[in-house]
Design a protein around this motif. Structure first.
Motif, PDB file in Angstrom:
ATOM      1  N   ALA A  21       0.827  -1.206   0.000  1.00  0.00           N
ATOM      2  CA  ALA A  21       0.000   0.000   0.000  1.00  0.00           C
ATOM      3  C   ALA A  21       0.860   1.253   0.000  1.00  0.00           C
ATOM      4  O   ALA A  21       0.559   2.233  -0.707  1.00  0.00           O
ATOM      5  CB  ALA A  21      -0.933  -0.009   1.211  1.00  0.00           C
ATOM      6  N   LEU A  22       1.950   1.236   0.775  1.00  0.00           N
ATOM      7  CA  LEU A  22       2.843   2.392   0.817  1.00  0.00           C
ATOM      8  C   LEU A  22       3.501   2.618  -0.538  1.00  0.00           C
ATOM      9  O   LEU A  22       3.553   3.759  -1.036  1.00  0.00           O
ATOM     10  CB  LEU A  22       3.912   2.184   1.895  1.00  0.00           C
ATOM     11  CG  LEU A  22       5.039   3.228   1.954  1.00  0.00           C
ATOM     12  CD1 LEU A  22       4.479   4.632   2.119  1.00  0.00           C
ATOM     13  CD2 LEU A  22       6.013   2.894   3.075  1.00  0.00           C
ATOM     14  N   VAL A  23       3.995   1.556  -1.149  1.00  0.00           N
ATOM     15  CA  VAL A  23       4.625   1.685  -2.470  1.00  0.00           C
ATOM     16  C   VAL A  23       3.613   2.217  -3.484  1.00  0.00           C
ATOM     17  O   VAL A  23       3.928   3.103  -4.287  1.00  0.00           O
ATOM     18  CB  VAL A  23       5.209   0.335  -2.916  1.00  0.00           C
ATOM     19  CG1 VAL A  23       5.676   0.407  -4.368  1.00  0.00           C
ATOM     20  CG2 VAL A  23       6.381  -0.066  -2.018  1.00  0.00           C
ATOM     21  N   ASN A  24       2.393   1.710  -3.434  1.00  0.00           N
ATOM     22  CA  ASN A  24       1.352   2.196  -4.352  1.00  0.00           C
ATOM     23  C   ASN A  24       1.063   3.676  -4.129  1.00  0.00           C
ATOM     24  O   ASN A  24       0.864   4.438  -5.080  1.00  0.00           O
ATOM     25  CB  ASN A  24       0.068   1.390  -4.165  1.00  0.00           C
ATOM     26  CG  ASN A  24       0.117   0.039  -4.841  1.00  0.00           C
ATOM     27  OD1 ASN A  24       0.936  -0.192  -5.723  1.00  0.00           O
ATOM     28  ND2 ASN A  24      -0.746  -0.863  -4.425  1.00  0.00           N
ATOM     29  N   LEU A  25       1.029   4.079  -2.870  1.00  0.00           N
ATOM     30  CA  LEU A  25       0.730   5.466  -2.530  1.00  0.00           C
ATOM     31  C   LEU A  25       1.771   6.432  -3.099  1.00  0.00           C
ATOM     32  O   LEU A  25       1.454   7.569  -3.475  1.00  0.00           O
ATOM     33  CB  LEU A  25       0.650   5.603  -1.003  1.00  0.00           C
ATOM     34  CG  LEU A  25       0.311   6.965  -0.412  1.00  0.00           C
ATOM     35  CD1 LEU A  25      -1.048   7.441  -0.902  1.00  0.00           C
ATOM     36  CD2 LEU A  25       0.316   6.873   1.110  1.00  0.00           C
ATOM     37  N   LEU A  26       3.018   5.953  -3.181  1.00  0.00           N
ATOM     38  CA  LEU A  26       4.112   6.804  -3.667  1.00  0.00           C
ATOM     39  C   LEU A  26       4.374   6.625  -5.158  1.00  0.00           C
ATOM     40  O   LEU A  26       5.316   7.223  -5.687  1.00  0.00           O
ATOM     41  CB  LEU A  26       5.389   6.488  -2.874  1.00  0.00           C
ATOM     42  CG  LEU A  26       5.330   6.815  -1.379  1.00  0.00           C
ATOM     43  CD1 LEU A  26       6.611   6.390  -0.688  1.00  0.00           C
ATOM     44  CD2 LEU A  26       5.060   8.296  -1.155  1.00  0.00           C
ATOM     45  N   SER A  27       3.553   5.835  -5.819  1.00  0.00           N
ATOM     46  CA  SER A  27       3.814   5.527  -7.228  1.00  0.00           C
ATOM     47  C   SER A  27       3.226   6.566  -8.189  1.00  0.00           C
ATOM     48  O   SER A  27       3.341   6.425  -9.403  1.00  0.00           O
ATOM     49  CB  SER A  27       3.256   4.141  -7.578  1.00  0.00           C
ATOM     50  OG  SER A  27       1.843   4.130  -7.507  1.00  0.00           O
ATOM     51  N   VAL A  28       2.589   7.604  -7.633  1.00  0.00           N
ATOM     52  CA  VAL A  28       2.061   8.689  -8.477  1.00  0.00           C
ATOM     53  C   VAL A  28       2.748   9.991  -8.042  1.00  0.00           C
ATOM     54  O   VAL A  28       2.185  10.789  -7.280  1.00  0.00           O
ATOM     55  CB  VAL A  28       0.521   8.807  -8.335  1.00  0.00           C
ATOM     56  CG1 VAL A  28      -0.035   9.781  -9.367  1.00  0.00           C
ATOM     57  CG2 VAL A  28      -0.153   7.443  -8.463  1.00  0.00           C
ATOM     58  N   PRO A  29       3.991  10.222  -8.478  1.00  0.00           N
ATOM     59  CA  PRO A  29       4.776  11.374  -8.006  1.00  0.00           C
ATOM     60  C   PRO A  29       4.106  12.721  -8.225  1.00  0.00           C
ATOM     61  O   PRO A  29       4.353  13.675  -7.477  1.00  0.00           O
ATOM     62  CB  PRO A  29       6.084  11.270  -8.799  1.00  0.00           C
ATOM     63  CG  PRO A  29       6.186   9.833  -9.181  1.00  0.00           C
ATOM     64  CD  PRO A  29       4.769   9.392  -9.409  1.00  0.00           C
ATOM     65  N   SER A  30       3.268  12.842  -9.231  1.00  0.00           N
ATOM     66  CA  SER A  30       2.621  14.125  -9.507  1.00  0.00           C
ATOM     67  C   SER A  30       1.750  14.586  -8.347  1.00  0.00           C
ATOM     68  O   SER A  30       1.519  15.794  -8.173  1.00  0.00           O
ATOM     69  CB  SER A  30       1.765  14.028 -10.774  1.00  0.00           C
ATOM     70  OG  SER A  30       0.751  13.050 -10.623  1.00  0.00           O
ATOM     71  N   LEU A  31       1.288  13.640  -7.526  1.00  0.00           N
ATOM     72  CA  LEU A  31       0.423  13.987  -6.402  1.00  0.00           C
ATOM     73  C   LEU A  31       1.186  14.650  -5.261  1.00  0.00           C
ATOM     74  O   LEU A  31       0.591  15.316  -4.419  1.00  0.00           O
ATOM     75  CB  LEU A  31      -0.304  12.741  -5.880  1.00  0.00           C
ATOM     76  CG  LEU A  31      -1.363  12.144  -6.806  1.00  0.00           C
ATOM     77  CD1 LEU A  31      -1.880  10.820  -6.248  1.00  0.00           C
ATOM     78  CD2 LEU A  31      -2.530  13.112  -6.996  1.00  0.00           C
ATOM     79  N   TYR A  32       2.517  14.448  -5.213  1.00  0.00           N
ATOM     80  CA  TYR A  32       3.281  15.076  -4.122  1.00  0.00           C
ATOM     81  C   TYR A  32       4.422  15.943  -4.659  1.00  0.00           C
ATOM     82  O   TYR A  32       5.436  16.137  -3.982  1.00  0.00           O
ATOM     83  CB  TYR A  32       3.792  14.030  -3.127  1.00  0.00           C
ATOM     84  CG  TYR A  32       4.539  12.846  -3.705  1.00  0.00           C
ATOM     85  CD1 TYR A  32       5.916  12.893  -3.911  1.00  0.00           C
ATOM     86  CD2 TYR A  32       3.876  11.667  -4.010  1.00  0.00           C
ATOM     87  CE1 TYR A  32       6.612  11.810  -4.411  1.00  0.00           C
ATOM     88  CE2 TYR A  32       4.547  10.563  -4.511  1.00  0.00           C
ATOM     89  CZ  TYR A  32       5.923  10.641  -4.699  1.00  0.00           C
ATOM     90  OH  TYR A  32       6.601   9.550  -5.193  1.00  0.00           O
ATOM     91  N   SER A  33       4.233  16.465  -5.866  1.00  0.00           N
ATOM     92  CA  SER A  33       5.241  17.388  -6.413  1.00  0.00           C
ATOM     93  C   SER A  33       5.332  18.622  -5.521  1.00  0.00           C
ATOM     94  O   SER A  33       4.344  19.076  -4.952  1.00  0.00           O
ATOM     95  CB  SER A  33       4.865  17.793  -7.837  1.00  0.00           C
ATOM     96  OG  SER A  33       3.621  18.462  -7.852  1.00  0.00           O
ATOM     97  N   GLY A  34       6.529  19.143  -5.385  1.00  0.00           N
ATOM     98  CA  GLY A  34       6.756  20.308  -4.529  1.00  0.00           C
ATOM     99  C   GLY A  34       7.053  19.963  -3.089  1.00  0.00           C
ATOM    100  O   GLY A  34       7.303  20.856  -2.273  1.00  0.00           O
ATOM    101  N   LEU A  35       7.034  18.662  -2.760  1.00  0.00           N
ATOM    102  CA  LEU A  35       7.333  18.221  -1.402  1.00  0.00           C
ATOM    103  C   LEU A  35       8.604  17.376  -1.393  1.00  0.00           C
ATOM    104  O   LEU A  35       8.928  16.710  -2.379  1.00  0.00           O
ATOM    105  CB  LEU A  35       6.170  17.391  -0.837  1.00  0.00           C
ATOM    106  CG  LEU A  35       4.825  18.092  -0.712  1.00  0.00           C
ATOM    107  CD1 LEU A  35       3.747  17.078  -0.304  1.00  0.00           C
ATOM    108  CD2 LEU A  35       4.888  19.235   0.305  1.00  0.00           C
TER     109      LEU A  35
END
Length: 376
Positions: A21-35
């Protein structure tokens, strides 16, 4: 301007559902751009899943000790000064919450299991009392606590001193397209031409002996393949031998790509006594398998009947799969017998695919990051 730091904290990156679940959560980098997003691993153990190359990893060496976890995490947080730490699994959650006593960060705890029943399965006597007291004392300090299902969240409020205002539910994210693509690959393990499948760590909580007993009493004649490794492997092998069922019940071990196995099965079945949000169940549904599962706390009723409070003393044709009362061997036999009817399997195969779409990675990951940005 320096980027705000968001740390994801977990014991290690192993084969478990929380790690996936953690790997999946981080697999869309556009969602946390700027962080500035990083992962903290409490233990120095091999990584068995590939992490996004854009995410820095801090690997501590707590040796599965809560005390060492606290000391080492506190030192790292004091040095790096993250704005937010998001933790997964009980030890990481406890360490995250307690560290807020000494450091100035927001702590969001992600609880993956129905904690009461999970601890009941793990401990007895005074050890059970201590194991329950630690999260009960610490979880309330967090900025928020996320349950992976409504059943998990309800348990946290009722039994672990998490205030309703801090308790929220966000489901696991699944990469539907990747799972379906992987399901078309050739399996890495030898399989019968027709079979039914179950999957999970070979532990007491997965209740495989109960499942095997019901399977052997049912009208099912295709082999039962059990995917997974664990401490009960030898005991299960002996149990199967004692039953004279070595050709009918196959312990096929760990499959790096379980989806290619699921997609070739007749249906998926689980007799688990405890879950948070059953990953293997949802993954099997993603590739269109009809499913049978015990109505354990928590997740199965929420997924298969869209009702976390559903209870019945009989097997139940849910909206998306068949639910069976926990620990009831006779009802499990009846449910298996229903899966011999082709129309039942065809109906639930299409409903499985439909239900899986509710947990697609884009939707759930966006929900996670929308929530987490409240603390930035």
């Amino acid at each position: 301007m320096e980027k705000r730091k968001v740390f994801f904290l977990i014991n290690s990156i192993g084969f478990g559902g929380a790690e996936r679940a953690l790997v999946n959560l981080l697999s869309v980098p556009s969602l946390y751009s700027g962080l500035d997003v990083r992962i903290i691993l409490l233990d120095k153990e091999p990584l068995v899943r590939q992490l996004p190359s854009t995410v820095k990893v801090h690997q501590l060496n707590a040796k599965r000790s809560l005390l060492f976890s606290l000391v080492q995490l506190n030192a790292l947080v004091r040095k790096e000064k993250p704005t937010l730490i998001v933790s997964f699994l009980v030890r990481a959650n406890v360490a995250n919450a307690i560290t807020t006593l000494f450091q100035n960060h927001s702590a969001v705890l992600c609880e993956r299991m129905h904690l009461t029943s999970h601890l009941d399965n793990q401990f007895t006597g005074w050890m059970r009392a201590v194991a329950g007291a630690i999260p009960r004392i610490s979880y309330g300090r967090a900025s928020a606590v996320l349950g992976v299902s409504r059943g998990v969240t309800k348990d946290l409020v009722e039994h672990f001193h998490v205030s309703p205002g801090k308790a929220h539910t966000i489901y696991n994210p699944y990469n539907i397209d990747d799972i379906r693509a992987a399901s078309k690959e050739t399996p890495s393990i030898s399989l019968p031409s027709r079979f039914i499948v179950s999957a999970g760590r070979l532990t007491e909580a997965k209740n495989f002996k109960h499942l095997i007993n019901a399977y052997l009493k049912s009208s099912e004649r295709d082999p039962l393949c059990i995917l997974g490794e664990g401490e009960q492997k030898e005991a299960l092998a002996q149990f199967i031998k004692k039953k004279g069922a070595e050709k009918r019940v196959l312990l096929v071990g760990y499959a790096k790509n379980p989806f290619s196995v699921f997609s070739r099965a007749k249906y998926y079945i689980s007799a688990s006594t405890n879950e948070g949000f059953p990953n293997a169940l949802l993954e099997a549904m993603t590739v269109g398998l009809p499913v049978v599962m015990t109505n354990c706390p928590s997740g199965p009723a929420e997924i298969l009947d869209a009702d976390p409070d559903f209870q019945s003393d009989k097997y139940h044709f849910g909206k998306y799969g068949i639910l069976v009362p926990l620990g009831d061997e006779r009802e499990l036999v009846y449910a298996i017998n229903q899966m011999q009817i082709e129309d039942v399997r065809v109906n639930y195969s299409s409903k499985s695919k439909l239900r899986a779409e509710d947990f697609c990675i884009g939707k759930i990951s966006a929900e996670y990051w929308q929530f987490l940005r409240r603390f930035l």
